[in-house]
Design an enzyme around this catalytic site. Structure first.
Site, short mmCIF file in Angstrom:
data_model
loop_
_atom_site.label_atom_id
_atom_site.label_comp_id
_atom_site.label_asym_id
_atom_site.label_seq_id
_atom_site.Cartn_x
_atom_site.Cartn_y
_atom_site.Cartn_z
N ASP A 1 0.86 -1.27 -0.12
CA ASP A 1 0.05 0.02 0.09
C ASP A 1 0.69 1.36 0.02
O ASP A 1 1.38 1.46 0.95
CB ASP A 1 -1.17 0.03 1.20
CG ASP A 1 -1.96 -1.13 1.16
OD1 ASP A 1 -1.86 -2.27 0.67
OD2 ASP A 1 -3.05 -0.75 1.87
N LYS B 1 -6.87 3.32 -3.61
CA LYS B 1 -7.20 3.42 -2.38
C LYS B 1 -7.57 4.91 -1.77
O LYS B 1 -6.59 5.72 -2.40
CB LYS B 1 -6.11 2.73 -1.44
CG LYS B 1 -6.26 2.79 -0.04
CD LYS B 1 -5.20 1.93 0.75
CE LYS B 1 -5.31 2.03 2.39
NZ LYS B 1 -4.12 1.38 2.85
N LYS C 1 -10.09 0.20 -3.00
CA LYS C 1 -10.08 -0.13 -1.48
C LYS C 1 -10.65 1.07 -0.63
O LYS C 1 -10.06 2.32 -0.95
CB LYS C 1 -8.71 -0.42 -1.11
CG LYS C 1 -8.44 -0.72 0.47
CD LYS C 1 -7.21 -1.09 0.63
CE LYS C 1 -6.89 -1.24 2.22
NZ LYS C 1 -5.60 -1.82 2.61
#
Length: 231
Positions: free
Chosen positions: A94, A156, A185
């Site tokens: 991430d 995300k 996400k």
């Protein structure tokens, strides 16, 4: 609720990222992840080896964060972080974009950095954190397009350390911006089952949360109640 508890669990990345967490806190977080068989844990880079060892023999993946939480590390540092994390067993990455570059209009630099991290990650999935709290809609769209062009697996919303986290409007915008091969996400403030379920209706497939146990216990209660009602 149209999902089983097990299906909801496999949408959750259990977040173990607070800076003050001790090694024992990380161990307890991994125990929660293993108990509920979530999709993954998302741990601090220093905790990857511990998480990999603790979750060996489970199907819970180990992920970590890169350039976290502000995204301002030089690209070479982010690449080195990624390479080390993968070497230590992380399979989900991430990364935080360089928000300042994006806000300055240098989309090319943002895209090149994402691509460098995707390359360094190899088979590991890269999730690109936009930090939507600081962006206009136009900047969010540009970041999503850059992430897809660079080969990211996910876009995300947030780190959870900005003033605001995931919102329905941002998630709908992000889902509209990328093709079906890129997942979305939601992260930042996902603390209830109802919030999670509302976001699945937008096409969100993964959720970062530290409230995993509360969400899944609520799902289990509802599933039991529903089963009892049918009986």
């Amino acid at each position: 609720m149209n999902f089983t508890v097990a299906q909801i669990a496999k949408m959750i990345d259990h977040s173990i990222l607070r800076p003050e967490f001790t090694v024992q806190d990380v161990r307890e977080g991994c125990e929660v992840a293993a108990k509920y068989q979530v999709a993954s844990v998302c741990v601090r880079p220093c905790d990857v080896p511990v998480a990999v060892e603790l979750l060996k023999g489970t199907d819970v993946l180990v992920g970590t964060v890169i350039g976290f939480p502000h995204g301002n590390s030089p690209t070479a540092v982010k690449v080195a972080e990624t390479e080390l994390a993968v070497e230590q067993g992380a399979v989900e990455i991430d990364m935080v974009i360089n928000v300042g570059w994006l806000r300055s209009g240098d989309i090319g630099a943002v895209e090149q950095e994402i691509k460098a991290i995707v390359t360094a990650a190899g088979d590991a999935h890269v999730k690109v954190i936009l930090e939507t709290a600081y962006l206009t809609d136009e900047q969010k769209l540009a970041a999503c397009w850059a992430a897809e062009r660079a080969g990211a697996a996910f876009v995300k919303t947030s780190t959870g350390f900005a003033p605001t986290g995931a919102t329905v409007d941002d998630l709908a915008l992000m889902r509209s911006a990328v093709s079906p091969k890129v997942q979305v996400k939601a992260s930042g403030g996902i603390r209830t089952l109802d919030a999670l379920l509302a976001m699945t209706s937008l096409g969100v497939t993964r959720f970062g949360s530290s409230a995993t146990a509360d969400i899944l216990e609520d799902a289990a209660r509802r599933q039991l109640t529903r089963a009892g009602g049918r009986a």
